[in-house]
Design an enzyme around this catalytic site. Structure first.
Site, short mmCIF file in Angstrom:
data_model
loop_
_atom_site.label_atom_id
_atom_site.label_comp_id
_atom_site.label_asym_id
_atom_site.label_seq_id
_atom_site.Cartn_x
_atom_site.Cartn_y
_atom_site.Cartn_z
N PHE A 131 69.92 8.90 72.87
CA PHE A 131 69.03 8.34 73.88
C PHE A 131 69.82 8.16 75.16
O PHE A 131 70.85 7.51 75.17
CB PHE A 131 68.44 6.99 73.44
CG PHE A 131 67.49 6.43 74.46
CD1 PHE A 131 66.19 6.89 74.53
CD2 PHE A 131 67.91 5.46 75.37
CE1 PHE A 131 65.30 6.39 75.49
CE2 PHE A 131 67.03 4.96 76.32
CZ PHE A 131 65.73 5.43 76.38
N ASP A 216 78.14 8.33 77.07
CA ASP A 216 77.11 7.37 77.46
C ASP A 216 77.42 6.08 76.72
O ASP A 216 77.14 5.96 75.53
CB ASP A 216 75.72 7.92 77.09
CG ASP A 216 74.60 6.94 77.46
OD1 ASP A 216 74.91 5.76 77.73
OD2 ASP A 216 73.43 7.37 77.47
N LYS A 247 73.49 -1.70 80.99
CA LYS A 247 73.10 -2.81 80.13
C LYS A 247 73.99 -4.06 80.29
O LYS A 247 73.81 -4.81 81.23
CB LYS A 247 73.01 -2.36 78.67
CG LYS A 247 71.80 -1.43 78.44
CD LYS A 247 71.36 -1.35 77.00
CE LYS A 247 69.97 -0.74 76.89
NZ LYS A 247 69.93 0.72 76.75
C1 PLP Z 1 69.32 1.91 77.37
C2 PLP Z 1 70.08 3.16 77.40
C3 PLP Z 1 69.96 4.08 78.46
C4 PLP Z 1 68.96 3.92 79.57
O1 PLP Z 1 69.17 2.77 80.32
P1 PLP Z 1 67.99 2.25 81.29
O2 PLP Z 1 68.63 1.11 82.01
O3 PLP Z 1 66.85 1.86 80.41
O4 PLP Z 1 67.65 3.37 82.19
C5 PLP Z 1 70.78 5.19 78.44
N1 PLP Z 1 71.65 5.40 77.45
C6 PLP Z 1 71.79 4.54 76.43
C7 PLP Z 1 72.81 4.82 75.37
C8 PLP Z 1 71.00 3.40 76.35
O5 PLP Z 1 71.12 2.57 75.32
#
Ligand code: PLP
Length: 400
Positions: A131, A216, A247
């Site tokens: 994701f 990521d 986050k």
């Molecule tokens: C939450 C998340 C995103 C996206 O972040 P947003 O602030 O919702 O755009 C991207 N990568 C990972 C691994 C995430 O957990």
């Protein structure tokens, strides 16, 4: 109360309305007290209403809110300096969200290949179950068919391979490959951690083929796994060239960043990229306070100790409820329990018992409590889960 007729139907919140938070607890108007084991999806790492964060925001709010990047923004240079000193990175681009941080990472990788004379190298290898956000590029990077359906043709340039499968990655590399993108711990995909050795092997593979390694760590960073970044468990042997974070780094203030080595960021100059809000004064002041808390060695020691305790307790729950719990997984305070009953139903039942948890792909119950939890908080959560799993025995089994 007005009826909710005017908000996109993209979410399905429960009836509870939280109006206040304090530490690891959330409160409703009526005084209902809930133990928060999801922390705004791994965002409120320092809990709710943290005095240092509230203080930083209040102070900045009375001085200056916004300038745009037309002008120097107070705090940017200092925060970038802090993050670079604590990581592999030499350069930072500030964003407002995780998806934007990933966008910047993807652009940085392609642009690096471009300015180094390899413009044909555009493909990004990504993992199944990943994701990376909800923008066009990041849904294509994630490759989840459910998030792509109905949004027109898939973007070219992304190759989605099996999670944790080294042979599949090797087979996907061509002379058009620019980079490999992965989460050291998949969050939404079901709280799956990649072994440290796997990260090292991918790093070596990238070096061998001249590829950029992008992590990521939007969810797994910010101290979540007991190190500032999850890949740092490899002690420098699996550092990326580029990394997206967000986050937890804002502690609840929306922000993110893309970190890169000097070489990787070489092509990102005036013109190709930018943001109106990214790196604004409010975000910088809060994130700087967050960074100082996260890099307190006592906090990380506590995360590791509490995480060990929590995992042990969850393993005991698994043994006590073999009809309900199939597997305990994750890293640090990002923990998942793969269930035999519907994770969504179990999550909702936990909420009725005033414990807030999340769910993730692969029918997983997801826990990402504030990093400041203690063993008593864990005991409280385990007692609720014990009750919930006992009740869940009568539920129908999960079937795909
Ligand atoms: C939450 C998340 C995103 C996206 O972040 P947003 O602030 O919702 O755009 C991207 N990568 C990972 C691994 C995430 O957990």
């Amino acid at each position: 109360m007005p009826k909710n007729d005017h908000i996109y139907n993209c979410y399905a919140p429960p009836p509870e309305e939280f109006v206040r938070g304090e530490g690891v607890y959330l409160y409703t108007e009526g005084g209902g007290k809930y133990l928060d084991f999801i922390a705004g999806i791994a965002v409120n790492g320092l809990g709710h209403n943290h005095p240092a964060l509230v203080g930083a925001l209040k102070e900045q709010a009375g001085q200056l809110w916004h300038l745009s990047n037309m002008f120097k923004v107070k705090g940017q240079v200092e925060l970038a300096q802090k993050y670079c000193a604590a990581s592999f990175a030499d350069k930072v681009f500030f964003t407002n969200s995780g998806a934007e941080a990933v966008e910047c990472a993807l652009k940085t990788a392609r642009r690096c290949q471009f300015v180094e004379g390899r413009p044909e190298r555009v493909e990004i290898i990504t993992c199944k179950g990943a994701f990376h956000g909800r923008t066009f590029a990041t849904i294509n990077a994630g490759g989840n068919p459910k998030y792509l359906e109905g949004f027109g043709p898939a973007l070219p340039g992304f190759v989605n391979v099996e999670f944790g499968d080294m042979d599949a990655i090797k087979a996907a590399i061509t002379d058009k490959t620019a980079a490999i993108l992965m989460e050291p711990v998949q969050g939404e995909g079901g709280v799956r951690a990649l072994p440290v050795q796997f990260l090292k092997d991918v790093r070596a593979l990238c070096d061998e083929h001249g590829l950029l390694l992008i992590y990521d760590e939007v969810q797994s960073g910010a101290g979540r796994t007991g190190k500032l970044f999850a890949h740092q468990w490899a002690d420098g042997d699996a550092d990326p060239d580029i990394m997206a974070i967000a986050k937890g780094m804002g502690g609840g203030f929306p922000m993110g960043a893309c970190l890169a080595t000097k070489r990787a960021a070489e092509g990102m100059v005036v013109g190709p990229h930018g943001s109106t809000y990214g790196g604004g004064p409010l975000a910088m002041s809060v994130a700087s306070a967050v960074f100082d808390e996260l890099t307190d060695p006592e906090l990380m020691a506590s995360v590791n100790k509490t995480a060990n305790f929590m995992t042990q307790q969850f393993e005991r729950l698994k043994q006590a409820h073999p009809d309900v719990v199939e597997d305990v997984r994750g890293k640090g305070l990002l923990v998942g329990m793969k269930l035999k009953k519907k994770a969504l139903d179990v999550r909702n039942l936990a909420r009725v018992h005033k414990l807030l948890v999340g769910n993730a792909g692969d029918n997983v119950l997801r826990m990402a409590p504030p990093l400041i939890i203690n063993e008593d908080n864990v005991r409280e959560a385990v007692a609720v889960l014990d009750k919930v799993f006992t009740q869940a025995k009568d539920m129908a089994d999960f079937s795909g």
